[in-house]
Design a protein around this motif. Structure first.
Motif, PDB file in Angstrom:
ATOM      1  N   GLU A   1       0.804  -1.220   0.000  1.00 45.54           N
ATOM      2  CA  GLU A   1       0.000   0.000   0.000  1.00 45.54           C
ATOM      3  C   GLU A   1       0.837   1.270   0.000  1.00 45.54           C
ATOM      4  O   GLU A   1       0.495   2.225  -0.715  1.00 45.54           O
ATOM      5  CB  GLU A   1      -1.013   0.010   1.141  1.00 45.54           C
ATOM      6  N   GLU A   2       1.917   1.329   0.748  1.00 42.84           N
ATOM      7  CA  GLU A   2       2.706   2.563   0.782  1.00 42.84           C
ATOM      8  C   GLU A   2       3.284   2.887  -0.598  1.00 42.84           C
ATOM      9  O   GLU A   2       3.156   4.007  -1.091  1.00 42.84           O
ATOM     10  CB  GLU A   2       3.835   2.475   1.806  1.00 42.84           C
ATOM     11  N   THR A   3       3.877   1.900  -1.247  1.00 45.64           N
ATOM     12  CA  THR A   3       4.460   2.102  -2.577  1.00 45.64           C
ATOM     13  C   THR A   3       3.383   2.482  -3.585  1.00 45.64           C
ATOM     14  O   THR A   3       3.559   3.424  -4.369  1.00 45.64           O
ATOM     15  CB  THR A   3       5.175   0.817  -3.032  1.00 45.64           C
ATOM     16  N   ARG A   4       2.281   1.779  -3.567  1.00 44.55           N
ATOM     17  CA  ARG A   4       1.211   2.037  -4.535  1.00 44.55           C
ATOM     18  C   ARG A   4       0.540   3.393  -4.289  1.00 44.55           C
ATOM     19  O   ARG A   4       0.224   4.112  -5.226  1.00 44.55           O
ATOM     20  CB  ARG A   4       0.191   0.904  -4.508  1.00 44.55           C
ATOM     21  N   LEU A   5       0.338   3.742  -3.014  1.00 47.43           N
ATOM     22  CA  LEU A   5      -0.276   5.038  -2.721  1.00 47.43           C
ATOM     23  C   LEU A   5       0.655   6.193  -3.082  1.00 47.43           C
ATOM     24  O   LEU A   5       0.187   7.240  -3.549  1.00 47.43           O
ATOM     25  CB  LEU A   5      -0.688   5.116  -1.249  1.00 47.43           C
ATOM     26  N   LYS A   6       1.954   6.013  -2.911  1.00 42.50           N
ATOM     27  CA  LYS A   6       2.896   7.065  -3.342  1.00 42.50           C
ATOM     28  C   LYS A   6       2.835   7.237  -4.853  1.00 42.50           C
ATOM     29  O   LYS A   6       2.896   8.360  -5.363  1.00 42.50           O
ATOM     30  CB  LYS A   6       4.317   6.730  -2.893  1.00 42.50           C
ATOM     31  N   ALA A   7       2.689   6.140  -5.582  1.00 37.28           N
ATOM     32  CA  ALA A   7       2.557   6.230  -7.038  1.00 37.28           C
ATOM     33  C   ALA A   7       1.239   6.919  -7.411  1.00 37.28           C
ATOM     34  O   ALA A   7       1.198   7.727  -8.344  1.00 37.28           O
ATOM     35  CB  ALA A   7       2.641   4.840  -7.665  1.00 37.28           C
ATOM     36  N   CYS A   8       0.175   6.610  -6.687  1.00 36.56           N
ATOM     37  CA  CYS A   8      -1.104   7.286  -6.917  1.00 36.56           C
ATOM     38  C   CYS A   8      -0.973   8.784  -6.656  1.00 36.56           C
ATOM     39  O   CYS A   8      -1.476   9.607  -7.431  1.00 36.56           O
ATOM     40  CB  CYS A   8      -2.196   6.710  -5.996  1.00 36.56           C
ATOM     41  N   ALA A   9      -0.289   9.151  -5.571  1.00 35.80           N
ATOM     42  CA  ALA A   9      -0.097  10.564  -5.234  1.00 35.80           C
ATOM     43  C   ALA A   9       0.658  11.290  -6.337  1.00 35.80           C
ATOM     44  O   ALA A   9       0.311  12.419  -6.704  1.00 35.80           O
ATOM     45  CB  ALA A   9       0.643  10.693  -3.901  1.00 35.80           C
ATOM     46  N   ALA A  10       1.679  10.651  -6.899  1.00 40.53           N
ATOM     47  CA  ALA A  10       2.448  11.267  -7.983  1.00 40.53           C
ATOM     48  C   ALA A  10       1.573  11.483  -9.216  1.00 40.53           C
ATOM     49  O   ALA A  10       1.626  12.539  -9.851  1.00 40.53           O
ATOM     50  CB  ALA A  10       3.663  10.408  -8.320  1.00 40.53           C
TER      51      ALA A  10
ATOM     52  N   LEU B   1      -1.859  15.902 -12.201  1.00 38.04           N
ATOM     53  CA  LEU B   1      -3.167  16.363 -12.668  1.00 38.04           C
ATOM     54  C   LEU B   1      -3.734  17.488 -11.805  1.00 38.04           C
ATOM     55  O   LEU B   1      -4.921  17.817 -11.897  1.00 38.04           O
ATOM     56  CB  LEU B   1      -4.143  15.187 -12.715  1.00 38.04           C
ATOM     57  N   GLY B   2      -2.895  18.088 -10.961  1.00 38.74           N
ATOM     58  CA  GLY B   2      -3.302  19.253 -10.188  1.00 38.74           C
ATOM     59  C   GLY B   2      -3.919  18.992  -8.835  1.00 38.74           C
ATOM     60  O   GLY B   2      -4.452  19.894  -8.199  1.00 38.74           O
ATOM     61  N   TRP B   3      -3.832  17.763  -8.368  1.00 38.30           N
ATOM     62  CA  TRP B   3      -4.344  17.419  -7.040  1.00 38.30           C
ATOM     63  C   TRP B   3      -3.180  17.354  -6.054  1.00 38.30           C
ATOM     64  O   TRP B   3      -2.065  16.994  -6.421  1.00 38.30           O
ATOM     65  CB  TRP B   3      -5.044  16.065  -7.063  1.00 38.30           C
ATOM     66  N   GLU B   4      -3.454  17.652  -4.798  1.00 35.69           N
ATOM     67  CA  GLU B   4      -2.471  17.469  -3.732  1.00 35.69           C
ATOM     68  C   GLU B   4      -2.906  16.244  -2.936  1.00 35.69           C
ATOM     69  O   GLU B   4      -4.048  16.166  -2.485  1.00 35.69           O
ATOM     70  CB  GLU B   4      -2.409  18.684  -2.818  1.00 35.69           C
ATOM     71  N   ALA B   5      -1.994  15.296  -2.783  1.00 38.71           N
ATOM     72  CA  ALA B   5      -2.314  14.052  -2.080  1.00 38.71           C
ATOM     73  C   ALA B   5      -1.262  13.818  -1.002  1.00 38.71           C
ATOM     74  O   ALA B   5      -0.080  13.674  -1.306  1.00 38.71           O
ATOM     75  CB  ALA B   5      -2.342  12.885  -3.055  1.00 38.71           C
ATOM     76  N   LEU B   6      -1.691  13.820   0.246  1.00 38.47           N
ATOM     77  CA  LEU B   6      -0.792  13.615   1.376  1.00 38.47           C
ATOM     78  C   LEU B   6      -1.005  12.224   1.953  1.00 38.47           C
ATOM     79  O   LEU B   6      -2.144  11.795   2.155  1.00 38.47           O
ATOM     80  CB  LEU B   6      -1.041  14.672   2.446  1.00 38.47           C
ATOM     81  N   LEU B   7       0.097  11.534   2.236  1.00 39.76           N
ATOM     82  CA  LEU B   7       0.048  10.172   2.760  1.00 39.76           C
ATOM     83  C   LEU B   7      -0.027  10.205   4.277  1.00 39.76           C
ATOM     84  O   LEU B   7       0.771  10.876   4.933  1.00 39.76           O
ATOM     85  CB  LEU B   7       1.297   9.403   2.309  1.00 39.76           C
ATOM     86  N   TYR B   8      -0.992   9.501   4.830  1.00 42.97           N
ATOM     87  CA  TYR B   8      -1.185   9.409   6.274  1.00 42.97           C
ATOM     88  C   TYR B   8      -1.249   7.948   6.693  1.00 42.97           C
ATOM     89  O   TYR B   8      -1.497   7.076   5.883  1.00 42.97           O
ATOM     90  CB  TYR B   8      -2.501  10.083   6.699  1.00 42.97           C
TER      91      TYR B   8
END
Length: 133
Positions: free
Chosen positions: A97-106, A111-118
């Motif tokens: 999940e951490e690796t995949r969510l970081k890829a999703c955030a990138a 595309l102009g969204w801000e995604a913070l991992l918690y």
């Protein structure tokens, strides 16, 4: 529906979303979410992720998870969404999940969204997504 059919539908919907950005954003560009997206953050984020090649997670009729991928749900504040990486028991989704969510955030950042991992309950990670600055 076939995988090819779904991919074609996603591609068409995403091109439509980019056209909405071109028409409604003051700059005429596609770098930031349009008002339409901000009013439907969960749908817009899910479309952006699937168009970027991330698979959605899925459940069967008995609510058992059947596929590993992202799940988008409404955030606690208006205009926000949470993205989780989920899969069936034994799928390894928690380990990746951490690796995949970081890829999703990138992908979302492009595309102009801000995604913070918690890290949430039970130490599971998630993204909080909102319009970028």
């Amino acid at each position: 529906m076939s995988v090819k059919g779904r991919a074609a539908e996603v591609r068409t919907a995403f091109e439509g979303l980019l056209q909405i950005r071109r028409v409604t954003n003051n700059t005429g560009g596609t770098a930031t979410p349009a008002p339409w997206e901000l009013a439907r953050t969960v749908r817009a984020v899910a479309l952006a992720l699937e168009a970027s090649g991330f698979p959605p997670s899925a459940v069967d009729d008995d609510s058992r998870r059947t596929a590993t991928g992202y799940r988008v749900r409404p955030g606690e504040r208006p205009g926000t969404a949470y993205v989780e990486w989920l899969g069936p028991p034994g799928s390894g989704a928690a380990q990746e999940e951490e690796t995949r969510l970081k890829a999703c955030a990138a992908a979302l950042a492009r595309l102009g969204w801000e995604a913070l991992l918690y890290r949430g309950p039970r130490k599971r990670r998630f993204l909080e997504v909102e319009r970028g600055a």
